[in-house]
Design a protein around this motif. Structure first.
Motif, PDB file in Angstrom:
ATOM      1  N   GLN A 182      25.716  29.971  37.778  1.00 22.26           N
ATOM      2  CA  GLN A 182      26.309  31.271  37.452  1.00 22.26           C
ATOM      3  C   GLN A 182      27.821  31.249  37.639  1.00 22.26           C
ATOM      4  OE1 GLN A 182      24.239  34.919  38.727  1.00 22.26           O
ATOM      5  NE2 GLN A 182      22.681  33.589  39.598  1.00 22.26           N
ATOM      6  N   SER A 185      29.349  29.414  34.784  1.00 17.98           N
ATOM      7  CA  SER A 185      29.421  30.255  33.593  1.00 17.98           C
ATOM      8  C   SER A 185      30.616  31.198  33.666  1.00 17.98           C
ATOM      9  CB  SER A 185      28.119  31.053  33.436  1.00 17.98           C
ATOM     10  OG  SER A 185      28.152  31.845  32.267  1.00 17.98           O
ATOM     11  N   TRP A 201      24.893  29.588  31.675  1.00 16.24           N
ATOM     12  CA  TRP A 201      24.051  30.757  31.959  1.00 16.24           C
ATOM     13  C   TRP A 201      22.586  30.466  31.641  1.00 16.24           C
ATOM     14  CZ3 TRP A 201      25.040  34.563  34.992  1.00 16.24           C
ATOM     15  CH2 TRP A 201      24.204  35.672  34.991  1.00 16.24           C
ATOM     16  N   GLY A 214      20.193  39.627  32.757  1.00 16.00           N
ATOM     17  CA  GLY A 214      20.426  38.237  32.384  1.00 16.00           C
ATOM     18  C   GLY A 214      20.280  37.972  30.904  1.00 16.00           C
ATOM     19  N   HIS A 217      23.174  39.571  29.045  1.00 13.79           N
ATOM     20  CA  HIS A 217      24.388  38.793  29.286  1.00 13.79           C
ATOM     21  C   HIS A 217      24.358  37.498  28.481  1.00 13.79           C
ATOM     22  CE1 HIS A 217      27.998  37.671  31.445  1.00 13.79           C
ATOM     23  NE2 HIS A 217      27.433  36.538  31.846  1.00 13.79           N
ATOM     24  N   ALA A 218      23.198  36.849  28.419  1.00 16.11           N
ATOM     25  CA  ALA A 218      23.071  35.625  27.631  1.00 16.11           C
ATOM     26  C   ALA A 218      23.336  35.903  26.153  1.00 16.11           C
ATOM     27  CB  ALA A 218      21.678  35.022  27.812  1.00 16.11           C
TER      28      ALA A 218
END
Length: 230
Positions: A182, A185, A201, A214, A217-218
């Motif tokens: 993390q 990333s 990520w 998550g 965000h990805a």
């Protein structure tokens, strides 16, 4: 672990102070790749060049040869449980237990230096935190969590190349450290390398599928890296 990785968040987790309150379900993702060649050099030398720390060079689940770390078997079992966790509550419990295992090899002096670094980060003094972690790494350079924490301090100090180098060492020692992925990333975001940020990520989500936000965000990283699908 917060998505934006506030300065003291990672070190607070390392010291057993708990987690930032932000995670929810997200599907696991990730890809395997060859393990990195072990770096050589002194603790404070930044011996891993930034171009060697691409997320594709170290894969979650890969063993790294070398001296066995106390609690390594326990750590492997807990990491496997975390990857299968299906609730945020279970994931949070496992995250704390995993960090406790990673902290086991640390001497009292090293733990004190970590706490000092946390205090300096909380006070907005990341350079002082880096110096504390320099000293910690002189004492115990074989402990991956120290490299990860110095990377976090260097990120706060805007030393992005230094953070990348430290993350290379952290992931060489412990490729199953989802927090380090993390942080990597976040560093790659700051560097503007969106593809590297996205891949890092994915590794983090493969290790801990219950990161809050998550998946969203990805997707944001994927769009920045590759654009809208045609």
């Amino acid at each position: 672990m917060c998505l934006r990785l506030p300065a003291a968040c990672v070190l607070a987790l390392s010291l057993g102070a708990g987690l930032c309150p932000s995670r929810a379900a997200a599907p696991p993702a990730g890809q395997k790749a060859p393990v990195m060649t072990p770096p050589a050099g002194k603790a404070g030398s930044g011996q891993v060049s930034p171009d060697r720390v691409s997320p594709g060079q170290v894969s979650p689940g890969q063993a790294v040869p070398g001296k066995a770390v106390p609690g390594q078997a326990d750590l492997a079992l807990l990491v496997a449980e975390l990857a299968r966790a299906n609730t945020r509550a279970l994931a949070a419990e496992l995250e704390v237990r995993i960090e406790q295992v990673r902290l086991r090899p640390l001497s009292p002096t090293t733990r004190l230096l970590l706490r000092r670094a946390q205090g300096h980060l909380a006070a907005g003094k990341p350079v002082d935190a880096v110096e504390d972690l320099d000293d910690a790494l002189v004492l115990q350079p074989e402990v991956g969590i120290l490299w990860r924490d110095r990377a976090q301090a260097r990120l706060a100090a805007r030393d992005l190349d230094g953070a990348i180098a430290d993350l290379g060492s952290a992931l060489q020692h412990d490729p199953n450290d989802g927090v380090a992925w993390q942080v990597l990333s976040a560093v790659e975001e700051q560097r503007g390398d969106w593809q590297a940020a996205y891949r890092a990520w994915q590794h983090a989500m493969a290790l801990d599928p219950m990161i809050e936000g998550g998946h969203a965000h990805a997707e944001r990283l994927r769009l920045r890296a590759f654009g809208q699908p045609t």
